[in-house]
Design an enzyme around this catalytic site. Structure first.
Site, mmCIF file in Angstrom:
data_model
loop_
_atom_site.group_PDB
_atom_site.id
_atom_site.type_symbol
_atom_site.label_atom_id
_atom_site.label_comp_id
_atom_site.label_asym_id
_atom_site.label_seq_id
_atom_site.Cartn_x
_atom_site.Cartn_y
_atom_site.Cartn_z
ATOM 1 N N ASN A 10 0.880 -1.167 0.000
ATOM 2 C CA ASN A 10 0.000 0.000 0.000
ATOM 3 C C ASN A 10 0.915 1.214 0.000
ATOM 4 O O ASN A 10 1.538 1.524 1.008
ATOM 5 C CB ASN A 10 -0.891 -0.020 1.249
ATOM 6 C CG ASN A 10 -1.701 1.258 1.397
ATOM 7 O OD1 ASN A 10 -1.737 2.095 0.486
ATOM 8 N ND2 ASN A 10 -2.346 1.427 2.542
ATOM 9 N N TRP A 11 0.989 1.849 -1.138
ATOM 10 C CA TRP A 11 1.933 2.962 -1.261
ATOM 11 C C TRP A 11 1.418 4.259 -0.634
ATOM 12 O O TRP A 11 2.149 5.236 -0.543
ATOM 13 C CB TRP A 11 2.285 3.173 -2.743
ATOM 14 C CG TRP A 11 3.201 2.118 -3.281
ATOM 15 C CD1 TRP A 11 3.669 1.012 -2.602
ATOM 16 C CD2 TRP A 11 3.779 2.051 -4.589
ATOM 17 N NE1 TRP A 11 4.490 0.281 -3.418
ATOM 18 C CE2 TRP A 11 4.579 0.892 -4.642
ATOM 19 C CE3 TRP A 11 3.684 2.862 -5.719
ATOM 20 C CZ2 TRP A 11 5.295 0.517 -5.781
ATOM 21 C CZ3 TRP A 11 4.390 2.497 -6.855
ATOM 22 C CH2 TRP A 11 5.182 1.331 -6.881
ATOM 23 N N LYS A 12 0.141 4.291 -0.271
ATOM 24 C CA LYS A 12 -0.448 5.487 0.354
ATOM 25 C C LYS A 12 -0.216 6.714 -0.525
ATOM 26 O O LYS A 12 -0.264 6.600 -1.745
ATOM 27 C CB LYS A 12 0.109 5.648 1.777
ATOM 28 C CG LYS A 12 -0.026 4.335 2.577
ATOM 29 C CD LYS A 12 0.228 4.455 4.036
ATOM 30 C CE LYS A 12 0.030 3.103 4.706
ATOM 31 N NZ LYS A 12 0.188 3.147 6.142
ATOM 32 N N HIS A 95 -9.355 1.310 4.813
ATOM 33 C CA HIS A 95 -8.084 1.500 5.504
ATOM 34 C C HIS A 95 -8.284 2.432 6.702
ATOM 35 O O HIS A 95 -9.050 3.381 6.639
ATOM 36 C CB HIS A 95 -7.030 2.075 4.550
ATOM 37 C CG HIS A 95 -5.659 1.994 5.129
ATOM 38 N ND1 HIS A 95 -5.191 2.925 6.021
ATOM 39 C CD2 HIS A 95 -4.687 1.067 4.993
ATOM 40 C CE1 HIS A 95 -3.973 2.561 6.399
ATOM 41 N NE2 HIS A 95 -3.647 1.445 5.792
ATOM 42 N N GLU A 97 -6.545 4.744 7.824
ATOM 43 C CA GLU A 97 -6.270 6.166 7.563
ATOM 44 C C GLU A 97 -7.475 6.841 6.927
ATOM 45 O O GLU A 97 -7.727 8.023 7.168
ATOM 46 C CB GLU A 97 -5.005 6.301 6.698
ATOM 47 C CG GLU A 97 -3.748 6.001 7.524
ATOM 48 C CD GLU A 97 -2.588 5.425 6.735
ATOM 49 O OE1 GLU A 97 -2.598 5.513 5.485
ATOM 50 O OE2 GLU A 97 -1.671 4.877 7.372
ATOM 51 N N GLU A 167 -5.337 -4.958 10.366
ATOM 52 C CA GLU A 167 -4.350 -3.901 10.551
ATOM 53 C C GLU A 167 -4.614 -3.155 11.864
ATOM 54 O O GLU A 167 -5.406 -2.204 11.893
ATOM 55 C CB GLU A 167 -4.411 -2.908 9.379
ATOM 56 C CG GLU A 167 -4.022 -3.510 8.053
ATOM 57 C CD GLU A 167 -3.346 -2.498 7.137
ATOM 58 O OE1 GLU A 167 -2.327 -2.855 6.547
ATOM 59 O OE2 GLU A 167 -3.817 -1.353 7.041
ATOM 60 N N GLY A 173 2.616 2.249 10.726
ATOM 61 C CA GLY A 173 3.573 3.344 10.578
ATOM 62 C C GLY A 173 4.248 3.744 11.880
ATOM 63 O O GLY A 173 4.894 4.776 11.963
ATOM 64 N N SER A 213 3.477 -2.200 10.181
ATOM 65 C CA SER A 213 4.922 -2.281 10.408
ATOM 66 C C SER A 213 5.496 -3.663 10.098
ATOM 67 O O SER A 213 6.441 -4.106 10.738
ATOM 68 C CB SER A 213 5.275 -1.853 11.842
ATOM 69 O OG SER A 213 4.905 -0.498 12.049
ATOM 70 N N GLY A 234 2.949 -1.177 4.160
ATOM 71 C CA GLY A 234 3.073 0.239 3.805
ATOM 72 C C GLY A 234 4.513 0.590 3.522
ATOM 73 O O GLY A 234 5.046 0.332 2.440
ATOM 74 N N GLY A 235 5.185 1.156 4.502
ATOM 75 C CA GLY A 235 6.541 1.676 4.354
ATOM 76 C C GLY A 235 7.511 0.753 3.630
ATOM 77 O O GLY A 235 8.206 1.167 2.697
HETATM 78 P P1 13P Z 1 3.131 0.302 7.560
HETATM 79 O O1 13P Z 1 3.622 -1.005 6.970
HETATM 80 O O2 13P Z 1 3.878 1.492 7.051
HETATM 81 O O3 13P Z 1 3.015 0.240 9.039
HETATM 82 O O4 13P Z 1 1.643 0.483 6.992
HETATM 83 C C1 13P Z 1 0.764 -0.572 7.093
HETATM 84 C C2 13P Z 1 -0.449 -0.221 6.335
HETATM 85 O O5 13P Z 1 -1.175 0.678 6.692
HETATM 86 C C3 13P Z 1 -0.753 -0.979 5.114
HETATM 87 O O6 13P Z 1 -2.014 -0.707 4.652
#
Ligand code: 13P
Length: 252
Positions: A10-12, A95, A97, A167, A173, A213, A234-235
């Site tokens: 997930n590149w956000k 998600h 966020e 999640e 994050g 994470s 994500g990251g």
């Molecule tokens: P991180 O891997 O950066 O914690 O993000 C997880 C995420 O929100 C994937 O959708």
């Protein structure tokens, strides 16, 4: 039966189209080697470049959200037919966020989920508790409510196109990962909840990922859990070397 692993990035709100194409070129070799299914969910404007860059590889491309209407006066939104027109196959829905910053509710998650499924998209449905909810001892209650509302009106046939991602909000994050036991415990609860709604056989087939994470260091242990069928990352999905380690861990 043994479920296939699905590793999704997930590149956000990261990467321009040019950067997306470059990143995919870097990820391709590891993706093609992995026995896991590989999905990259990217910003809307990156979708054409990402689809082009992923051509001929086993990387599936997804969006990060979708509206429930087919078209209309919804400034700033993108519909499932629009994603279909590009050839997008996956979409993240719910998600944390989106829930935290953009007013997403269980009801709108359900509307987006059913619309996406009706248009043949595979949904990566996100559920997860906040730290406060975990400390209050209501993790399972929160997850059950999120899941039951999100899946309301989803047929057993359509469920085959739903991937559920656990999640925990406190792990996203933050560098604070759920332990493998914590992840497996909730993932198993998710599977049990799916079983209560659709029966044990359907639950056995449902892919339940962990996200929060997940990185090159902890992926192997998380992915070794019986109820962790992959990751939503994500990251680390923006770092090809780290993502390659995760893809390899998912191949074992
Ligand atoms: P991180 O891997 O950066 O914690 O993000 C997880 C995420 O929100 C994937 O959708």
């Amino acid at each position: 039966m043994s479920r296939k692993k699905v590793i999704a990035g997930n590149w956000k709100m990261n990467t321009t189209p040019e950067e997306a194409a470059k990143l995919i070129a870097e990820i391709k070799p590891a993706a093609d080697k992995s026995t896991a299914d590989v999905v990259l969910c990217v910003p809307y404007i990156d979708l054409p470049a990402a689809l082009e860059a992923a051509k001929g590889s086993k990387i599936g491309i997804g969006a990060e959200n979708v509206h429930w209407a087919e078209n209309g006066a919804y400034t700033g939104e993108i519909s499932a037919p629009m994603l279909n027109a590009l050839g997008v196959k996956y979409v993240i829905v719910g998600h944390s966020e989106r829930r935290q910053y953009f007013g997403e509710t269980d009801i709108t998650v359900n509307k987006r989920t059913t619309a996406a499924l009706a248009h043949g998209l595979t949904v990566l449905l996100c559920v997860g508790e906040t730290l406060e909810q975990r400390e209050q001892g209501i993790t399972f209650d929160v997850i059950a409510i999120q899941l039951k509302i999100a899946l309301s009106g989803v047929s057993a046939e359509a469920l085959k196109n739903v991937i559920i991602a656990y999640e925990p909000v406190w792990a996203i994050g933050t560098g604070k990962t759920a332990t493998a036991e914590q992840a497996n415990e909730v993932n198993k609860f998710i599977r049990d909840t799916v079983a209560s709604l659709y029966g044990a056989a359907a639950a056995e087939e449902t892919i339940v990922q962990y996200g929060g994470s997940m990185n090159a260091k902890n992926a192997a242990e998380l992915l070794a859990q019986p109820d962790v069928d992959g990751g939503l990352i994500g990251g680390a999905s923006l770092k090809p070397a780290d993502f390659a380690v995760i893809l390899e861990a998912a191949s074992k």
